[in-house]
Scaffold this motif. Structure first.
Motif, short mmCIF file in Angstrom:
data_model
loop_
_atom_site.label_atom_id
_atom_site.label_comp_id
_atom_site.label_asym_id
_atom_site.label_seq_id
_atom_site.Cartn_x
_atom_site.Cartn_y
_atom_site.Cartn_z
N ARG A 166 22.32 -6.02 -71.27
CA ARG A 166 21.01 -5.77 -71.96
C ARG A 166 20.33 -7.21 -71.81
NH1 ARG A 166 18.25 -1.22 -73.15
NH2 ARG A 166 17.35 -1.23 -75.16
N LEU A 167 19.00 -6.98 -71.41
CA LEU A 167 18.14 -8.26 -71.26
C LEU A 167 16.80 -8.26 -71.99
CD1 LEU A 167 17.59 -10.94 -69.81
CD2 LEU A 167 16.54 -9.63 -67.96
N LEU A 226 12.28 -11.46 -62.32
CA LEU A 226 13.54 -10.45 -62.12
C LEU A 226 13.30 -9.85 -60.72
CD1 LEU A 226 13.86 -8.72 -65.37
CD2 LEU A 226 15.34 -10.39 -64.35
N ARG A 227 11.90 -9.84 -60.18
CA ARG A 227 11.54 -9.43 -58.77
C ARG A 227 11.92 -10.49 -57.84
NH1 ARG A 227 5.49 -6.75 -60.34
NH2 ARG A 227 6.36 -4.79 -60.59
N HIS A 228 11.98 -11.79 -58.17
CA HIS A 228 11.97 -12.95 -57.26
C HIS A 228 13.60 -12.93 -57.00
CE1 HIS A 228 12.03 -17.01 -55.80
NE2 HIS A 228 13.14 -17.17 -56.37
N LEU A 245 17.31 -3.43 -63.17
CA LEU A 245 17.81 -3.89 -64.63
C LEU A 245 16.52 -3.09 -65.72
CD1 LEU A 245 18.43 -7.67 -64.32
CD2 LEU A 245 19.79 -6.01 -64.95
N LYS A 246 15.62 -2.50 -65.08
CA LYS A 246 14.67 -1.81 -65.85
C LYS A 246 15.39 -1.03 -66.79
CE LYS A 246 11.44 -0.43 -63.05
NZ LYS A 246 9.97 0.37 -62.51
N ALA A 265 15.45 -4.93 -73.18
CA ALA A 265 15.06 -4.54 -74.28
C ALA A 265 13.77 -5.18 -74.29
CB ALA A 265 15.92 -5.49 -75.38
N MET A 266 12.73 -4.17 -74.60
CA MET A 266 11.35 -4.79 -74.39
C MET A 266 10.61 -5.02 -75.65
SD MET A 266 8.57 -3.44 -71.54
CE MET A 266 9.84 -3.61 -70.22
#
Length: 250
Positions: free
Chosen positions: A130-131, A149-151, A158-159, A163-164
């Motif tokens: 979980r991030l 994360l794209r880099h 991970l989407k 935890a947004m």
């Protein structure tokens, strides 16, 4: 005559003295990452000037929407450079007052002292259950986390495990509370959290995302507000800059 001349001199001097004259009050819209810093700076500015600064904090995107719908803010301290310039272009802010007051940095942080041993390896191919990040559509720090994360090629993977938070303060609380074991968070908030929860961390290279340039601007409605205008000037003072650096910003 002598009394009149003396009174004239005193009135002229009063305009230059901090705190002289009638105290004013201003309402600031402040990006969530800078809320505590803004309150500290506002308190110091208030002691020096006699003016009162009220801080309302939220994600930059939410603050922008509130301003567009008529929220009575006198100034904006954004977490990006684009939003204040957009408000200038829309005729809601004074372009002559634009000021880059801080540059933010991202940190990978966990309250677990053993989790972040090699931050780069963990982000690139480690097990992440979980991030926590801020909503990239509302918060510049969330947008920067998405770039990171794209880099490393893991945004899509991970989407489902994100935890947004609505803003970066909420995302930080996810990690502080243990709801998420890891977070991509502002260095400033991590420094504050580590006072009570040291954990483990790794500073993300600045080259992995666009610079997080934080810009302030005076709203048109605050143009005649001495407290708001004075506070933005105070932000550029050596003392305020030193405080901002100490709180974790470049």
């Amino acid at each position: 005559m002598r009394f009149t001349r003396a009174l004239t001199v005193l009135v002229a001097l009063a305009g230059w003295l901090p705190g002289a004259g009638m105290a004013a009050q201003a309402r600031l819209a402040v990006a969530a990452n800078f809320a505590d810093a803004a309150r500290q700076l506002a308190a110091e500015y208030g002691r020096q000037s006699g003016h009162r600064i009220d801080v309302s904090a939220a994600s930059t995107g939410k603050l922008y929407a509130q301003i567009r719908h008529g929220a009575p803010f006198d100034a904006l301290l954004s977490a990006d450079a684009a939003t204040p310039r957009k408000l200038v272009a829309e005729g809601l802010a004074d372009g002559s007052t634009l000021d880059d007051y801080a540059v933010g940095r991202l940190v990978l942080w966990s309250r677990d002292p053993a989790l972040v041993k090699d931050g780069e390896a963990l982000l690139r191919h480690g097990r992440i259950e979980r991030l926590a990040i801020a909503n990239p559509e509302l918060a510049p720090y969330g947008a920067a986390a998405r770039e990171v994360l794209r880099h490393v090629g893991r945004w899509d993977a991970l989407k489902p495990r994100l935890a947004m938070g609505e803003n970066i303060g909420q995302a930080t609380q996810f990690v502080v509370s243990g709801a998420a074991p890891l977070g991509l968070l502002p260095r400033s908030l991590v420094l504050e959290a580590r006072k009570t929860t040291p954990g483990s961390s790794w500073e993300v290279p600045a080259s992995w995302h666009a610079p997080i340039v934080q810009t302030a601007v005076l709203m048109k409605r605050g143009g005649n507000n001495a407290a708001a205008r004075g506070f933005l000037q105070y932000l550029g003072s050596p003392a305020a800059k030193a405080r901002i650096r100490a709180l974790g910003y470049d």
